[in-house]
Design a protein around this motif. Structure first.
Motif, PDB file in Angstrom:
ATOM      1  N   SER A 171      10.404  75.387  95.747  1.00  0.00           N
ATOM      2  CA  SER A 171      11.149  76.599  95.377  1.00  0.00           C
ATOM      3  C   SER A 171      10.392  77.868  95.731  1.00  0.00           C
ATOM      4  CB  SER A 171      11.481  76.582  93.882  1.00  0.00           C
ATOM      5  OG  SER A 171      10.319  76.742  93.085  1.00  0.00           O
ATOM      6  N   THR A 172       9.068  77.827  95.655  1.00  0.00           N
ATOM      7  CA  THR A 172       8.297  79.025  95.999  1.00  0.00           C
ATOM      8  C   THR A 172       8.401  79.336  97.492  1.00  0.00           C
ATOM      9  OG1 THR A 172       6.226  77.810  96.366  1.00  0.00           O
ATOM     10  CG2 THR A 172       6.685  78.530  94.121  1.00  0.00           C
ATOM     11  N   LEU A 173       8.450  78.289  98.311  1.00  0.00           N
ATOM     12  CA  LEU A 173       8.608  78.494  99.752  1.00  0.00           C
ATOM     13  C   LEU A 173      10.016  78.969 100.077  1.00  0.00           C
ATOM     14  CD1 LEU A 173       6.778  75.335 101.163  1.00  0.00           C
ATOM     15  CD2 LEU A 173       5.813  77.492 100.365  1.00  0.00           C
ATOM     16  N   ASP A 174      10.987  78.429  99.347  1.00  0.00           N
ATOM     17  CA  ASP A 174      12.373  78.843  99.555  1.00  0.00           C
ATOM     18  C   ASP A 174      12.548  80.316  99.171  1.00  0.00           C
ATOM     19  OD1 ASP A 174      14.956  78.079 100.406  1.00  0.00           O
ATOM     20  OD2 ASP A 174      15.634  77.931  98.339  1.00  0.00           O
ATOM     21  N   PHE A 175      11.866  80.751  98.126  1.00  0.00           N
ATOM     22  CA  PHE A 175      11.900  82.162  97.722  1.00  0.00           C
ATOM     23  C   PHE A 175      11.437  83.055  98.878  1.00  0.00           C
ATOM     24  CE2 PHE A 175      10.177  86.052  96.008  1.00  0.00           C
ATOM     25  CZ  PHE A 175      10.995  86.371  94.934  1.00  0.00           C
ATOM     26  N   MET A 176      10.395  82.606  99.572  1.00  0.00           N
ATOM     27  CA  MET A 176       9.835  83.394 100.676  1.00  0.00           C
ATOM     28  C   MET A 176      10.603  83.214 101.978  1.00  0.00           C
ATOM     29  SD  MET A 176       5.713  83.010  99.987  1.00  0.00           S
ATOM     30  CE  MET A 176       5.678  81.245  99.644  1.00  0.00           C
ATOM     31  N   GLY A 177      11.547  82.270 102.000  1.00  0.00           N
ATOM     32  CA  GLY A 177      12.335  82.037 103.213  1.00  0.00           C
ATOM     33  C   GLY A 177      11.586  81.302 104.300  1.00  0.00           C
ATOM     34  N   ASP A 178      10.644  80.452 103.905  1.00  0.00           N
ATOM     35  CA  ASP A 178       9.795  79.790 104.895  1.00  0.00           C
ATOM     36  C   ASP A 178      10.333  78.456 105.405  1.00  0.00           C
ATOM     37  OD1 ASP A 178       7.264  81.258 105.484  1.00  0.00           O
ATOM     38  OD2 ASP A 178       7.134  81.294 103.310  1.00  0.00           O
ATOM     39  N   ILE A 179      11.452  77.978 104.859  1.00  0.00           N
ATOM     40  CA  ILE A 179      11.950  76.656 105.242  1.00  0.00           C
ATOM     41  C   ILE A 179      13.226  76.774 106.071  1.00  0.00           C
ATOM     42  CG2 ILE A 179      12.724  74.397 104.407  1.00  0.00           C
ATOM     43  CD1 ILE A 179      11.190  74.908 101.844  1.00  0.00           C
ATOM     44  N   GLN A 180      13.227  76.163 107.233  1.00  0.00           N
ATOM     45  CA  GLN A 180      14.428  76.080 108.063  1.00  0.00           C
ATOM     46  C   GLN A 180      15.165  74.795 107.675  1.00  0.00           C
ATOM     47  OE1 GLN A 180      13.742  76.899 112.289  1.00  0.00           O
ATOM     48  NE2 GLN A 180      11.732  77.750 111.753  1.00  0.00           N
TER      49      GLN A 180
END
Length: 222
Positions: A171-180
């Motif tokens: 979720s923290t990575l998704d918050f930052m928009g880092d996951i394609q």
């Protein structure tokens, strides 16, 4: 009422928050800027780390795994660590995987470079570290796809602490928009099921001062 000391986007705090919510336990949230090493907080946890849970009887608990194991023992329903010995071992293995390997190779690097440096005011993000973390992230997301291709949830038949732990970090990575997400269909489908649960609602509403979450962050179906 019990109080949870936490920090924005801290995956270990998020793991405890979701565990408390899954067990339908009421609690208050208290933001703690751990780098300030506040004296009153150090009395609760000399390690100066969140999460810290203070129970209604003033019992103080720290370390996310210790807290979650305590909650599982004291409030066994719904069960989040399987009673089956093999599945229990798998839950703990995967919890350790995301808390240690994933966090060390991906989450800690991206959080520090993209979020904490800004909050602390200690310099610019290092693009080399960000690229290395994003490269490492591919391996971990592929592993989630591998697991979900063979199981309904990460550790077996039902939602467990392994799913909560992994989703807290993701979720923290998704918050930052880092996951394609389009590249990782299995992982995307699994995460959509987790983030659609009522226990995850407050996580998706969390805001960090001065930082806007990715457009995809609150989208339940991607």
């Amino acid at each position: 009422m019990r109080t949870l000391y936490h920090l924005w986007l801290d995956p270990f705090s998020r793991k405890v928050r979701v565990t408390l919510a899954e067990k339908r336990l009421k609690f208050l949230l208290n933001i703690e800027a751990v780098w300030e090493k506040r004296e009153k907080f150090l009395e609760l946890n000399p390690a100066a780390e969140v999460p810290v849970l203070v129970e209604e009887d003033k019992t103080v608990l720290s370390d996310s795994n210790a807290i979650c194991e305590y909650l599982e023992d004291k409030y066994p329903e719904p069960r989040l660590i399987s009673a089956d010995l093999h599945e229990k071992a798998e839950v703990r293995r995967l919890t350790g995987w995301f808390d240690k390997k994933f966090y060390r190779e991906v989450g800690e690097l991206l959080l520090n470079e993209k979020i904490l440096k800004r909050l602390k005011g200690v310099g610019e993000p290092d693009s080399r570290i960000i690229r290395a973390a994003q490269k490492n992230m591919h391996f971990h997301l592929e592993y989630i796809c591998y697991l979900t291709d063979r199981r309904h949830w990460l550790a077996g038949r039902s939602l467990t602490l392994a799913d909560i732990t992994a989703a807290a970090h993701i979720s923290t990575l998704d918050f930052m928009g880092d996951i394609q997400w389009r590249k990782y269909e299995g992982a995307a489908n699994w995460y959509a099921r987790v983030k659609s649960r009522p226990s995850f609602r407050d996580i998706l509403l969390e805001r960090v001062p001065g930082i806007v979450p990715s457009d995809n962050y609150k989208n339940l179906d991607f």
